[in-house]
Design an enzyme around this catalytic site. Structure first.
Site, PDB file in Angstrom:
ATOM      1  N   GLN A   1      -7.165 -73.429 -19.853  1.00 20.41           N
ATOM      2  CA  GLN A   1      -6.302 -72.384 -20.395  1.00 20.41           C
ATOM      3  C   GLN A   1      -5.066 -72.244 -19.515  1.00 20.41           C
ATOM      4  O   GLN A   1      -5.164 -72.286 -18.290  1.00 20.41           O
ATOM      5  CB  GLN A   1      -7.026 -71.034 -20.435  1.00 20.41           C
ATOM      6  CG  GLN A   1      -6.187 -69.905 -21.032  1.00 20.41           C
ATOM      7  CD  GLN A   1      -6.916 -68.570 -20.997  1.00 20.41           C
ATOM      8  OE1 GLN A   1      -6.769 -67.819 -20.036  1.00 20.41           O
ATOM      9  NE2 GLN A   1      -7.693 -68.283 -22.025  1.00 20.41           N
TER      10      GLN A   1
ATOM     11  N   SER B   1      -3.250 -64.690 -22.411  1.00 25.17           N
ATOM     12  CA  SER B   1      -3.609 -66.084 -22.649  1.00 25.17           C
ATOM     13  C   SER B   1      -2.542 -66.718 -23.534  1.00 25.17           C
ATOM     14  O   SER B   1      -2.153 -66.146 -24.557  1.00 25.17           O
ATOM     15  CB  SER B   1      -4.966 -66.178 -23.341  1.00 25.17           C
ATOM     16  OG  SER B   1      -5.964 -65.516 -22.582  1.00 25.17           O
TER      17      SER B   1
ATOM     18  N   ASP C   1     -13.236 -66.743 -22.910  1.00 32.13           N
ATOM     19  CA  ASP C   1     -11.951 -66.126 -22.573  1.00 32.13           C
ATOM     20  C   ASP C   1     -12.105 -64.984 -21.573  1.00 32.13           C
ATOM     21  O   ASP C   1     -11.115 -64.521 -21.009  1.00 32.13           O
ATOM     22  CB  ASP C   1     -11.268 -65.623 -23.855  1.00 32.13           C
ATOM     23  CG  ASP C   1      -9.777 -65.376 -23.669  1.00 32.13           C
ATOM     24  OD1 ASP C   1      -9.158 -66.070 -22.851  1.00 32.13           O
ATOM     25  OD2 ASP C   1      -9.231 -64.486 -24.347  1.00 32.13           O
TER      26      ASP C   1
END
Length: 286
Positions: A277, A227, A203
């Site tokens: 993502q 996110s 991430d």
């Protein structure tokens, strides 16, 4: 193992609090909310604790609410199915009774089959690059005082960016980023831990790929970034205490959302994991 890495390993070592329920602490990285990678890594660890002799091959999760890094997180695991080869688990992460993440993980028994992969893209040797911490120290005099600790803090995951930019003065660039990643110091021979650590690290620096063509960074004024979801596919075994190249691109941005893709390669060119993502990249209008 370095102390800062041991703290991260301990952070991923959840405490059982009932049948298929676990609890994890939170860490403050200087962000307004809990780092999404922490919740992902802990969720995968919780699901892995309910599966025997099978490793995660895919993870799909949605971030529902921002987490509070001053509170622990409770993880409920639901055993969806245990088949002859695959096991599926659903995980719900909660704080103060509210869901902050929901996700599904699939696990597979070891199996042999067809093999192919994309070639590893060209990238400079990590030994020739500065770490994020070193770059942060160079930029700290440009940062507000409250952000300097975040830029210069010791990191359990060492990140060495290729062609690093200045987040305080971003310029328009192609939607492509590369970083080398590794954990600081040697780790135990536990493939579950290595998968959870890669999940945690995946991430970092991801959503910024979709900001690059627009000359924005997560530090830019009037930007709201977060996110929205995260997916990982594990292809082959790897070690997080050896260098991995994280090669990322962003094929599209629209509707206040940026879409990002990534691949992790070992130094000798093996593709070990892939990620996607979608992120909120909303510019607030005055």
């Amino acid at each position: 193992m370095l102390e800062v890495t041991r703290k991260l390993v301990d952070l991923l070592d959840l405490a059982p609090i009932g049948d298929d329920h676990f609890q994890g602490d939170s860490e403050d990285l200087g962000f307004p909310h809990v780092f999404g990678g922490q919740v992902l890594g802990q969720a995968l660890m919780a699901a892995s604790r309910t599966v025997e002799d099978r490793l995660c091959h895919s993870l799909h999760a949605y971030f529902l609410r921002p987490g509070n890094h001053s509170m622990p997180i409770d993880y409920e695991v639901q055993r969806v199915r245990d088949g002859g080869t695959f096991s599926v688990r659903r995980v719900i992460a909660r704080q103060d009774g509210k869901e902050i993440l929901t996700g599904s993980m699939s696990f597979q028994a070891e199996e042999q089959g067809f093999e192919h992969q994309l070639d590893m893209p060209a990238a400079p040797n990590p030994d020739t690059l500065k770490s994020e911490q070193e770059l942060g120290e160079l930029l700290s005099d440009q940062a507000p005082e409250q952000m300097r600790d975040m830029l210069t803090r010791d990191r359990p995951i060492e990140i060495r960016p290729v062609n690093p930019g200045n987040p305080f003065k971003p310029e328009k660039e192609p939607p492509h980023r590369q970083n080398w990643f590794r954990a600081q110091g040697p780790l135990p021979d536990d493939p579950v831990l290595h998968r959870c650590l890669l999940t945690y690290a995946s991430d970092f620096t991801f959503l910024g790929t979709s900001l690059a063509p627009h000359g924005r960074s997560f530090l830019s004024r009037n930007m709201q970034v977060a996110s929205l979801d995260h997916a990982i596919w594990f292809h082959r075994d790897f070690r997080m205490d050896d260098w991995l190249l994280y090669d990322k691109d962003s094929p599209s941005a629209s509707g206040g959302r940026g879409f990002n893709r990534g691949n992790f390669f070992t130094r000798d060119g093996q593709l070990v994991a892939s990620t996607t993502q979608e992120a909120l990249i909303r510019e607030r209008r005055r």
